[in-house]
Design a protein around this motif. Sequence first.
Motif, short mmCIF file in Angstrom:
data_model
loop_
_atom_site.label_atom_id
_atom_site.label_comp_id
_atom_site.label_asym_id
_atom_site.label_seq_id
_atom_site.Cartn_x
_atom_site.Cartn_y
_atom_site.Cartn_z
N PRO A 127 0.78 -1.24 0.00
CA PRO A 127 0.00 0.00 0.00
C PRO A 127 0.82 1.30 0.00
O PRO A 127 0.23 2.38 -0.11
N SER A 128 2.14 1.22 0.13
CA SER A 128 2.99 2.41 0.00
C SER A 128 4.41 1.91 -0.25
O SER A 128 4.69 0.72 -0.07
N GLY A 129 5.28 2.83 -0.63
CA GLY A 129 6.69 2.46 -0.77
C GLY A 129 7.24 1.95 0.55
O GLY A 129 7.98 0.96 0.60
N GLY A 167 20.85 8.82 -5.58
CA GLY A 167 20.44 9.20 -4.22
C GLY A 167 19.63 10.47 -4.31
O GLY A 167 19.83 11.30 -5.19
N ASN A 168 18.70 10.57 -3.37
CA ASN A 168 17.74 11.65 -3.47
C ASN A 168 17.77 12.47 -2.18
O ASN A 168 17.61 11.89 -1.12
N PRO A 169 17.98 13.78 -2.18
CA PRO A 169 17.98 14.69 -3.33
C PRO A 169 19.37 15.02 -3.89
O PRO A 169 19.48 15.81 -4.82
N CYS A 218 17.88 -2.70 -3.81
CA CYS A 218 17.99 -1.42 -4.51
C CYS A 218 16.63 -0.70 -4.48
O CYS A 218 15.62 -1.27 -4.89
N ASP A 219 16.62 0.52 -3.96
CA ASP A 219 15.42 1.37 -4.02
C ASP A 219 15.47 2.12 -5.34
O ASP A 219 16.31 2.99 -5.54
N ASN A 220 14.55 1.76 -6.23
CA ASN A 220 14.59 2.27 -7.62
C ASN A 220 13.51 3.33 -7.87
O ASN A 220 13.10 3.55 -9.01
N CYS A 226 10.29 -0.19 -4.85
CA CYS A 226 9.94 1.04 -5.55
C CYS A 226 8.71 1.65 -4.91
O CYS A 226 7.75 0.93 -4.60
N SER A 227 8.74 2.96 -4.69
CA SER A 227 7.53 3.66 -4.28
C SER A 227 6.78 4.05 -5.56
O SER A 227 7.19 4.96 -6.28
N ASP A 228 5.68 3.36 -5.81
CA ASP A 228 4.88 3.64 -7.00
C ASP A 228 3.99 4.88 -6.81
O ASP A 228 3.30 5.29 -7.74
N THR A 229 4.04 5.43 -5.60
CA THR A 229 3.39 6.72 -5.32
C THR A 229 3.93 7.80 -6.25
O THR A 229 3.22 8.75 -6.58
N LYS A 230 5.18 7.64 -6.67
CA LYS A 230 5.86 8.66 -7.45
C LYS A 230 5.52 8.47 -8.93
O LYS A 230 4.35 8.42 -9.27
N ALA A 231 6.50 8.29 -9.80
CA ALA A 231 6.21 8.32 -11.24
C ALA A 231 5.34 7.15 -11.72
O ALA A 231 4.58 7.30 -12.68
N LEU A 289 -1.18 6.33 -2.94
CA LEU A 289 0.12 5.75 -2.58
C LEU A 289 0.15 4.28 -2.99
O LEU A 289 -0.89 3.61 -3.04
N MET A 290 1.36 3.79 -3.26
CA MET A 290 1.53 2.38 -3.68
C MET A 290 3.02 2.06 -3.65
O MET A 290 3.85 2.97 -3.73
N GLY A 291 3.35 0.78 -3.51
CA GLY A 291 4.74 0.37 -3.58
C GLY A 291 4.84 -1.06 -4.06
O GLY A 291 3.82 -1.76 -4.10
N SER A 310 7.49 15.25 -2.52
CA SER A 310 7.22 14.16 -3.46
C SER A 310 7.64 14.57 -4.87
O SER A 310 8.05 15.72 -5.10
N PHE A 311 7.55 13.61 -5.80
CA PHE A 311 8.01 13.86 -7.17
C PHE A 311 7.39 12.82 -8.10
O PHE A 311 6.71 11.90 -7.65
N GLY A 312 7.62 13.01 -9.39
CA GLY A 312 7.17 12.00 -10.36
C GLY A 312 5.73 12.20 -10.81
O GLY A 312 5.21 11.38 -11.56
C1 LIG Z 1 8.80 8.32 -1.51
C2 LIG Z 1 9.92 7.37 -1.38
C3 LIG Z 1 9.82 6.23 -0.59
C4 LIG Z 1 8.59 5.94 0.26
O1 LIG Z 1 7.45 5.76 -0.49
P1 LIG Z 1 5.95 6.01 0.07
O2 LIG Z 1 5.11 5.57 -1.06
O3 LIG Z 1 5.86 7.47 0.39
O4 LIG Z 1 5.82 5.19 1.30
C5 LIG Z 1 10.89 5.36 -0.54
N1 LIG Z 1 12.01 5.60 -1.23
C6 LIG Z 1 12.17 6.69 -2.00
C7 LIG Z 1 13.44 6.90 -2.74
C8 LIG Z 1 11.13 7.62 -2.09
O5 LIG Z 1 11.31 8.71 -2.83
#
Ligand SMILES: *Cc1c(COP(=O)(O)O)cnc(C)c1O
Length: 372
Positions: free
Chosen positions: A78-80, A148-150, A173-175, A195-200, A208-210, A326-328
Amino acid sequence: MHDQPKSPDISNPWLHPQTEQYQQEAPISAGPAFTSTYHLKGSPDGATDFYGRNSNPSWRQLEQVLTEMEGGDALVFPSGMAAISAVLMSNLLPGMRLLLPQDGYHAVRYFSQNYLACRGVTLVEQPLRDFHQLDFSDFDMVWLETPGNPGLDLVDIAAIAEKARAAEALLVCDNTTMTPLGQQCLDLGADIVVCSDTKAVNGHSDCLMGHVASRDPDMMAKILQWRSLSGAIVGPMESWMVLRGLQTLELRLARMCETAQKLAEFCGDHPKITSVRYPGLKSDPDHPLAQKQMRLMGSLVSFNLADQTAVDRFLGALKMTAEATSFGGTHSFAEQRYRWDQTMPVGLIRYSVGCETSDLVLADVAQALETV
Ligand SMILES: *Cc1c(COP(=O)(O)O)cnc(C)c1O
């Protein structure tokens, strides 16, 4: 399940029909399966769908597409952070050692500090740029995030994977910043990708999704068991929304990355900007590595302004760009990262490029810089 590793054709993951499942006159858009349970007569042996915490057809549809894209079996969360905590909790036992990036996603560090350290897991935090030099021999898990972010520092996934394998450490790997279309972590040697699918991947800033993916069936069985027993499950509506978002991921990323490249070049030449990071810039220290391991250069541009006054003026003057974290998403966002993390430079702005035309994005940034 994949019998052996394969490189997926990810050019348009949506267009991989599961032909054997097609029925004449079946709806093209299946719609969310809103159900908490299923008809189940007699013995449950061999049943796939028997209760809503264990399985749902809407998750399965989304997972089929993500599996295709990752080149390894995917499970949605349900989230990243739900995906990330599933990997950490189902793999790390007392006495084990975890290497985390000091400059990676902050919630991964906070989760580990709050829930793993007290369970006897030793945490070591190091800057991403030092990972190439570190000795991995005592670690059970190495956590990577690239770019790495940011800060947008890159790490060579294949080189780290080789070191991790030699040390018998799992490489995760967090992609999130790249998505599977921008970077194929499993192909590059990672054991697990999150992967946090909440983004792009979803891309519309509306849910939110992961997901977690791996080519190791035992690993995925462990992750699935965690999901079913902890109850960290996705709503059918959200599954359907992300599946819809995925249909345009390739299109959206193409536009976003093209604009990000133009924005980075514009920032690189601007007198009010003291430094800029974007992997697609030829002058970026990590550009050669980006060309080696990334298929896209991403939608994030980081740049530095002189001081707090410059930041306040810049963010205050933006018109189209929203000040948001957030982004994407389809909308462009900008924010000062210092407001979350005081180890960051005060002047650091993270700009998340959206799907507006590049003319609009550059014009908005240009007019805001005029006020600095
Ligand atoms: C946003 C983010 C997460 C967490 O994802 P959520 O969907 O907010 O729980 C994890 N890793 C990175 C790199 C992110 O940008």
